[in-house]
Design a protein around this motif. Sequence first.
Motif, mmCIF file in Angstrom:
data_model
loop_
_atom_site.group_PDB
_atom_site.id
_atom_site.type_symbol
_atom_site.label_atom_id
_atom_site.label_comp_id
_atom_site.label_asym_id
_atom_site.label_seq_id
_atom_site.Cartn_x
_atom_site.Cartn_y
_atom_site.Cartn_z
ATOM 1 N N GLY A 25 22.379 19.805 15.815
ATOM 2 C CA GLY A 25 21.046 19.915 16.391
ATOM 3 C C GLY A 25 20.576 21.348 16.535
ATOM 4 N N GLY A 26 19.321 21.477 16.883
ATOM 5 C CA GLY A 26 18.738 22.801 17.126
ATOM 6 C C GLY A 26 18.002 23.338 15.927
ATOM 7 N N PRO A 27 17.178 24.339 16.153
ATOM 8 C CA PRO A 27 16.308 24.865 15.095
ATOM 9 C C PRO A 27 17.061 25.542 13.950
ATOM 10 C CG PRO A 27 16.140 26.205 17.078
ATOM 11 C CD PRO A 27 16.960 25.005 17.437
ATOM 12 N N PHE A 28 18.219 26.117 14.203
ATOM 13 C CA PHE A 28 18.968 26.802 13.148
ATOM 14 C C PHE A 28 19.342 25.840 12.018
ATOM 15 C CE2 PHE A 28 23.004 28.224 11.273
ATOM 16 C CZ PHE A 28 22.637 29.492 10.834
ATOM 17 N N TRP A 29 19.661 24.602 12.372
ATOM 18 C CA TRP A 29 20.149 23.629 11.385
ATOM 19 C C TRP A 29 19.058 22.742 10.818
ATOM 20 C CZ3 TRP A 29 24.714 24.796 9.678
ATOM 21 C CH2 TRP A 29 25.584 25.494 10.501
ATOM 22 N N ARG A 30 17.864 22.802 11.372
ATOM 23 C CA ARG A 30 16.799 21.864 11.013
ATOM 24 C C ARG A 30 16.530 21.791 9.509
ATOM 25 N NH1 ARG A 30 12.886 23.040 14.883
ATOM 26 N NH2 ARG A 30 14.085 21.684 16.214
ATOM 27 N N ARG A 31 16.457 22.908 8.835
ATOM 28 C CA ARG A 31 16.083 22.911 7.418
ATOM 29 C C ARG A 31 17.224 23.283 6.476
ATOM 30 N NH1 ARG A 31 11.942 24.909 10.302
ATOM 31 N NH2 ARG A 31 10.035 23.722 10.290
ATOM 32 N N ARG A 32 18.416 23.383 7.011
ATOM 33 C CA ARG A 32 19.556 23.752 6.171
ATOM 34 C C ARG A 32 20.071 22.530 5.410
ATOM 35 N NH1 ARG A 32 21.256 28.580 6.513
ATOM 36 N NH2 ARG A 32 21.514 29.913 8.276
ATOM 37 N N GLU A 33 20.495 22.788 4.178
ATOM 38 C CA GLU A 33 21.016 21.718 3.347
ATOM 39 C C GLU A 33 22.351 21.199 3.874
ATOM 40 O OE1 GLU A 33 21.815 21.477 -1.264
ATOM 41 O OE2 GLU A 33 20.046 22.692 -0.803
ATOM 42 N N ARG A 34 23.262 22.101 4.162
ATOM 43 C CA ARG A 34 24.587 21.719 4.656
ATOM 44 C C ARG A 34 24.602 21.847 6.182
ATOM 45 N NH1 ARG A 34 29.139 21.371 1.548
ATOM 46 N NH2 ARG A 34 28.846 21.589 -0.680
ATOM 47 N N ALA A 35 23.964 20.901 6.844
ATOM 48 C CA ALA A 35 23.823 20.953 8.301
ATOM 49 C C ALA A 35 24.588 19.828 8.989
ATOM 50 C CB ALA A 35 22.341 20.888 8.675
ATOM 51 N N TRP A 36 25.531 19.246 8.296
ATOM 52 C CA TRP A 36 26.311 18.131 8.831
ATOM 53 C C TRP A 36 27.732 18.605 9.110
ATOM 54 C CZ3 TRP A 36 24.286 13.159 9.606
ATOM 55 C CH2 TRP A 36 22.950 13.018 9.227
ATOM 56 N N SER A 37 28.390 17.913 10.030
ATOM 57 C CA SER A 37 29.710 18.329 10.472
ATOM 58 C C SER A 37 30.545 17.123 10.866
ATOM 59 C CB SER A 37 29.557 19.261 11.676
ATOM 60 O OG SER A 37 30.817 19.631 12.202
ATOM 61 N N ILE A 38 31.837 17.307 10.816
ATOM 62 C CA ILE A 38 32.742 16.365 11.456
ATOM 63 C C ILE A 38 32.517 16.543 12.955
ATOM 64 C CG2 ILE A 38 35.181 15.900 11.905
ATOM 65 C CD1 ILE A 38 35.669 17.115 9.029
ATOM 66 N N PRO A 39 32.346 15.471 13.741
ATOM 67 C CA PRO A 39 32.190 15.660 15.191
ATOM 68 C C PRO A 39 33.398 16.430 15.740
ATOM 69 C CG PRO A 39 31.633 13.415 14.580
ATOM 70 C CD PRO A 39 32.239 14.066 13.363
ATOM 71 N N LYS A 40 33.128 17.590 16.341
ATOM 72 C CA LYS A 40 34.212 18.476 16.743
ATOM 73 C C LYS A 40 33.742 19.432 17.830
ATOM 74 C CE LYS A 40 32.888 22.098 13.676
ATOM 75 N NZ LYS A 40 31.942 22.487 14.700
#
Length: 154
Positions: A25-40
């Motif tokens: 979440g948050g504005p830094f990740w909003r438009r990034r292609e690789r903005a997904w993560s393993i929940p950690k």
Amino acid sequence: MVRSAGLLLYRSAASGAELFIAHMGGPFWRRRERAWSIPKGEYTDEPPLEAALREFHEEIGVPAPDVPWTELGEFRQASGKRVVVFAGAAPAFSVTAVRSNTVKLELPRGSGRFVDVPEVDDARWVSVDDARTMLVAGQVAAVDALVGLLGRSG
């Protein structure tokens, strides 16, 4: 050194294995292609699996499924952070809405104005191939480790 621990849920699907990943979440990740993560999340004094279970609950909003966990290893991200990843088969796991905890960010930087943003704003099941292109690059090795493990056991 910053250490994190996370859970990589997987299940079988007609098209192959699927993985449960989360969108940061948050504005830094909003438009990034690789903005997904393993929940950690980060940990210091607790055992890594306990930290991973706690962080999953904080980021997704529901407890992790009660399944056997297998440690896939420790993976280094571009930031230098090391992430211990545990995998678990969770074919029945589903979540209707993410209810993540929030973090306080200064926006814009240096403004003195702080806002709360969710750590995670979405989570879903995706194919292994999709996960490889969606996850932050440093976590793709965990996917490869899981695929290797599944190939050896099945």
